[in-house]
Design a protein around this motif. Structure first.
Motif, short mmCIF file in Angstrom:
data_model
loop_
_atom_site.label_atom_id
_atom_site.label_comp_id
_atom_site.label_asym_id
_atom_site.label_seq_id
_atom_site.Cartn_x
_atom_site.Cartn_y
_atom_site.Cartn_z
N TYR A 74 0.83 -1.20 0.00
CA TYR A 74 0.00 0.00 0.00
C TYR A 74 0.87 1.25 0.00
CZ TYR A 74 -3.31 3.62 1.10
OH TYR A 74 -4.05 4.77 1.05
N TRP A 75 1.90 1.25 0.83
CA TRP A 75 2.74 2.44 0.98
C TRP A 75 3.98 2.44 0.10
CZ3 TRP A 75 0.76 6.47 3.26
CH2 TRP A 75 -0.25 6.28 4.20
N ARG A 85 -2.65 2.74 -3.70
CA ARG A 85 -1.24 2.56 -3.33
C ARG A 85 -0.44 3.85 -3.53
NH1 ARG A 85 -2.25 -0.16 -7.97
NH2 ARG A 85 -1.15 0.58 -9.79
N LYS A 86 0.60 4.00 -2.73
CA LYS A 86 1.45 5.19 -2.78
C LYS A 86 2.76 4.96 -3.53
CE LYS A 86 -1.52 7.11 0.01
NZ LYS A 86 -2.69 7.65 -0.56
N LEU A 88 5.93 4.66 -2.49
CA LEU A 88 6.92 5.64 -2.07
C LEU A 88 8.36 5.22 -2.31
CD1 LEU A 88 5.13 6.86 1.17
CD2 LEU A 88 5.24 8.02 -1.04
#
Length: 140
Positions: A74-75, A85-86, A88
Motif C-alpha cells: 500500500y505504501w 497505493r502510494k 513511495l
C-alpha cells in the motif's frame, strides 16, 4: 523409499524459496548505508528480517507484504492491484521477491525516513526493540 519421497518434497519446496544465510543479510545491510539511521544497529535490521521472513526473499506472506523485510504494497511498492497505493519506494513489489536484496535495503532506507522507523514493523517491536541483538551479527 519414504526418505526419498520426503527429500523430493523438501526439494520442491526449497526450489520456490530464496532464503539467504544470515551473513549474506548482514553484508547487504552493512553495504546499504542504513546502520545508524535513527540510532538503529545492524542487529536491529537483521533481527527484524529474521522475524519478518526468516531471511526468505521470496516470501509473499499476505497479499500486501513482500520479500525479506515484508514491505507493504500500500505504501512502499507497486503490486499492480492494491487500490490507493502510494509506491513511495518507486518500485515494483516483484523486485522485492528475488535473492538480490540491495533494492530491498534501498526501500528500507526510504521507510526509515518515515516517522515510525522500524516501529512500523510489529515483529521488530515484539522481538527486537530494546534487546541485546549482538548475536544477529556476530561472526559475520
Amino acid at each position: 523409499m519414504k526418505i526419498f519421497a520426503w527429500l523430493m518434497i523438501a526439494t520442491a519446496f526449497a526450489a520456490n524459496s530464496w532464503a539467504l544465510d544470515r551473513c549474506s543479510v548482514v553484508e547487504a545491510i552493512r553495504n546499504g548505508g542504513v546502520i545508524g539511521i535513527k540510532g538503529y544497529t545492524l542487529g536491529d535490521y537483521v533481527c527484524m528480517a529474521y522475524h519478518a521472513s526468516r531471511y526468505d526473499t521470496s516470501l509473499n506472506r499476505s497479499p500486501t507484504e513482500y520479500g525479506i523485510f515484508q514491505i507493504n504494497s500500500y505504501w512502499w511498492c507497486d503490486d499492480g492491484r492494491t487500490v490507493g497505493r502510494k509506491n513511495l519506494c518507486g518500485m515494483s513489489c516483484r523486485n522485492l521477491l528475488n535473492s538480490n536484496i540491495e533494492d530491498d535495503v534501498r526501500c528500507l532506507k526510504r521507510i526509515l525516513r518515515d516517522p515510525n522507523g522500524l516501529s512500523a514493523w510489529s515483529v521488530w517491536t515484539r522481538y527486537c526493540k530494546g534487546r541485546d541483538l549482538s548475536s544477529y551479527s556476530n561472526w559475520c
